[in-house]
Design an enzyme around this catalytic site. Structure first.
Site, PDB file in Angstrom:
ATOM      1  N   GLU A 153      36.090  40.840  39.176  1.00  0.00           N
ATOM      2  CA  GLU A 153      35.245  42.027  39.053  1.00  0.00           C
ATOM      3  C   GLU A 153      34.888  42.528  40.441  1.00  0.00           C
ATOM      4  O   GLU A 153      34.674  41.746  41.374  1.00  0.00           O
ATOM      5  CB  GLU A 153      33.975  41.730  38.255  1.00  0.00           C
ATOM      6  CG  GLU A 153      33.027  40.747  38.907  1.00  0.00           C
ATOM      7  CD  GLU A 153      31.695  40.637  38.188  1.00  0.00           C
ATOM      8  OE1 GLU A 153      31.432  41.426  37.269  1.00  0.00           O
ATOM      9  OE2 GLU A 153      30.915  39.750  38.568  1.00  0.00           O
ATOM     10  N   ASP A 160      31.567  59.589  50.296  1.00  0.00           N
ATOM     11  CA  ASP A 160      32.245  58.323  50.082  1.00  0.00           C
ATOM     12  C   ASP A 160      33.638  58.445  50.704  1.00  0.00           C
ATOM     13  O   ASP A 160      34.148  59.549  50.924  1.00  0.00           O
ATOM     14  CB  ASP A 160      32.318  57.984  48.598  1.00  0.00           C
ATOM     15  CG  ASP A 160      32.370  56.485  48.351  1.00  0.00           C
ATOM     16  OD1 ASP A 160      32.754  55.746  49.278  1.00  0.00           O
ATOM     17  OD2 ASP A 160      32.030  56.045  47.245  1.00  0.00           O
TER      18      ASP A 160
END
Length: 724
Positions: free
Chosen positions: A468, A265
């Site tokens: 969100e 990542d």
């Protein structure tokens, strides 16, 4: 002099031809292993390590152009050019339709190839323009507070596995010699918040939870030949995920025999020394990552491998092995082949944002929409005298998108969709009424009186990617994208109460969002409630088709909606005890698999091909499903199995699902294969076992709990299987 120039030119041509003849890596007739070996042999150590970064630079002396590995395609080609914007991944999960998932991802990869072909023709080599896509996100949505749960296929490992396999198959294509695009299973593993802590957090998971919940989807995608796996930011059981003996060495490579490449990542390698403090510095971090099989660095740390070699932390041979694994993907994609060598080189730009793809986006949206309440108001006539549309999300493009999105010149908002669905004789008025998540600065309210004068009010409410999402993306979130407050913004609830007070007409709540939220008051106050997720470019039209009865709603909730966060363990606790429908004993607001229809269904004549079996013999379960109502509709038939309750086994486990379409009065037999693998349990040590005793087999349209029945789902059918 002229003859000398000719001889010199001829000599140069002979030299170049000889050099090219020796460049086996440019010869598509040679085996990929030979081509990769040849290319690696021609690179310096410095060139090698730079090719192991996501922004791999050009190598002019070998005529190799720059290539950036970083591309996104969660629900359409993202962050690149114009593309079809499909519903967010959680909406795709709500379709319970893996065949549709494969159709969507095949369309996405067509567009990706067409965009790449066009960019190559113009010699563009930008980030987000390549063929290696870091999707899908198959983490388990274990807790509704996680802002990135919208990217997932929900809380169930079986559903996630089926949707994920279908999605990567559509992306990668079926040609035996070429990848259409390369898919990536992320984030490996045990990664689902908190976003604020992801660079330092240590997720603790028992062997049972690992092999029963967190790892099955990754295993399924590896078995389906996913080309890449992305390791996560966090630590799992004290080991950094991108340097884990357990996850990378033991599970991924030794147990599952993964043959593709592993990518970190973005920034995860720097976290080794800046966040987790497991190594003192950069050289030690990059050596640790490569030694554990991380072939590609999303970031800029891998140039430190040169220093790591000098210091004896790693050998150039180990770097060669990682680069070899990595380069195989580029060769499978045909990036070193002459134009026309791949069957995908000729995909034209006409597929991008095509009418066919737009209709597919609408179909996904239609199947994803979940009806959670209906007191008879829906479906609506489209020729009532007056409609009123209000709410902070009615005209919002953001609520169509979710996160990791593309752009499109024709995004249909909820307001636009509803307006397109009414009769010319009818009136429709619109005012936003309120802001998304804060009180209005101007106290004057014209909206509620206008609503009371209308036959039906559509309140488009909920949340958006502003509230969100991922760390750094949800710019209105005070919690790095997580939702630590489970409730809807209070101003929205207050607004709904004002609309309801003294209003004798109907109110339809249309709720956007990518995660569970507290809809208890919405459920009480509105006459009908539609959960539409982040429905993509055709969201408005799909919602209108549902509202006005062109299509019956058939979406199913892929993640349990608790009544409050008090029903759940602490967010940082990764134990599955008390989480998801599989282990949660508290009564939820909406159970897993739940979703109402405009018709009714019955489940009868359930049969098992055997009532007793051993632990090695497969059998079949069959049920008759009948549309007992007055409208044609899809039904999502779900198979659940409850194993003998020893220890802390799941209460229920989804083990099959099929979407069928039935006309009023029609019946269809639905059959499921029950293999020995579906009856296995996971022991506390993580090992699989087959228990003896009675297995309860359910076929229903939701998880077969009392709460499902109370909300209007059918009772389904049940049989008992004795395993000796």
């Amino acid at each position: 002099m002229y003859k000398l120039k000719l001889l010199l030119a001829a000599g140069i041509c002979l030299f170049l031809n000889a050099a090219n003849a020796q460049s086996i890596f440019l010869d598509p007739s040679k085996p990929i292993d030979d081509r990769v070996k040849d290319l690696v042999s021609k690179l310096t150590l410095d060139e090698k390590v730079h090719q192991m970064m996501n922004a791999a630079p050009a190598i002019p002396r070998l005529n190799i152009p720059a290539y950036d590995w970083w591309n996104e395609a969660l629900h359409g080609v993202a962050r690149s050019g114009v593309a079809t914007v499909f519903p967010q991944a959680i909406g795709l999960a709500a379709t319970f339709d893996d065949q549709l998932a494969g159709q969507e991802s095949s369309a996405i990869s067509d567009e990706a190839r067409a965009m790449y072909n066009a960019a190559e023709a113009d010699n563009y080599h930008l980030r987000f323009g390549g063929l290696t896509f870091w999707t899908p996100n198959i983490n388990i949505f274990r807790d509704p507070r996680w802002g990135r749960g919208q990217e997932t296929y929900g809380e169930d490992p079986f559903l996630t596995s089926k949707m994920g396999v279908a999605f990567i198959t559509g992306l990668q294509g079926t040609d035996p010699d070429h990848l259409k695009v390369a898919a990536c299973a992320k984030h490996f593993a045990v990664h689902s918040g908190p976003e604020r802590l992801r660079h330092t957090f240590n997720a603790q998971a028992s062997p049972k939870d690992l092999y029963e919940t967190y790892l099955p989807a990754f295993k399924a995608l590896v078995n389906a030949n996913v080309e890449a796996v992305m390791c996560a930011y966090n630590r799992t059981n004290n080991e950094v995920c991108c340097g884990s003996n357990l996850l990378l060495d033991t599970v991924l490579h030794d147990q599952w025999h993964f043959k593709g490449h592993v990518v970190s990542d973005c920034g995860a390698i720097a976290d080794f020394y800046m966040g987790h403090h497991v190594v003192p510095g950069q050289a030690e971090a990059v050596a640790l990552a490569v030694k554990h099989g991380v072939d590609l660095n999303c970031g800029d740390e891998y140039p430190a491998l040169v220093d790591a070699v000098k210091r004896g932390l790693i050998t150039e041979k180990e770097i060669d092995a990682a680069l070899t694994t990595l380069l195989k993907t580029r060769f499978k994609l045909g990036l070193f082949d002459p134009k026309g060598s791949s069957p995908y080189d000729n995909i034209q730009t006409s597929v991008i944002n095509s009418d066919a793809h737009r209709q597919l986006a609408k179909q996904v949206a239609l199947e994803s929409i979940v009806l959670t309440k209906n007191n008879g108001v829906l479906p609506l006539r489209n020729d009532l005298p007056k409609y009123y549309v209000t709410g902070p999300n009615a005209s919002s493009v953001d609520v169509l998108l979710g996160n990791y999105y593309g752009v499109n010149p024709q995004m249909t908002t909820v307001l636009e969709g509803l307006a397109s669905g009414i009769s010319p004789a009818s009136q429709m008025q619109y005012k936003a009424g309120i802001l998304l998540d804060r009180p209005n600065a101007n106290p004057i309210d014209w909206t509620t009186d206008d609503a009371k004068a209308s036959d039906v009010t559509f309140l488009v409410m909920g949340i958006s990617g502003m509230l969100e999402g991922e760390e750094g993306e949800a710019i209105a979130s005070p919690n790095f994208g997580d939702r630590l407050d489970y409730n809807l913004p209070q101003n929205q609830i207050d607004f709904l109460k004002k609309l309801r007070a003294g209003n004798k007409h109907k109110i339809v709540a249309i709720v956007t969002g990518g995660s569970p939220m507290n809809l208890a008051e919405v459920q009480d106050l509105a006459d009908a409630v539609l959960l539409v997720w982040y429905p993509g470019e055709e969201g408005g039209h799909a919602i209108a088709d549902i509202v006005f009865g062109k299509t019956s709603p058939s979406g199913r909730i892929p993640v349990t909606f608790p009544k409050s966060l008090d029903q759940l363990p602490p967010y940082e606790d990764y134990s599955m005890k008390g989480r998801t429908y599989r282990y949660m004993t508290a009564e939820p607001l909406y159970p897993f698999g739940f979703g109402l229809s405009y018709t009714t269904f019955s489940f009868t004549d359930m049969k098992l091909s055997a009532q007793k079996t051993n632990k090695k013999t497969p059998l079949k379960a069959e049920v008759t499903v009948t549309n007992t109502g007055k409208m044609a509709s899809d039904e999502v038939v779900q198979l659940y199995i409850t194993v003998p309750q020893t220890g802390n086994n799941p209460l229920y486990s989804l083990k099959g699902f099929k979407r069928i379409k039935l006309q009023p009065g029609d019946a269809q037999k639905v059959e499921f294969d029950i293999t020995p693998e579906l009856l296995q349990s996971i022991k506390d040590n993580g090992q699989s076992t087959e228990l003896s005793g009675d297995y309860h087999i359910y076929i229903a349209d939701s998880v077969p709990t009392q709460r499902s029945a109370d909300l209007g789902m059918s009772k389904g059918a049940e049989a008992v299987l004795t395993v000796k």
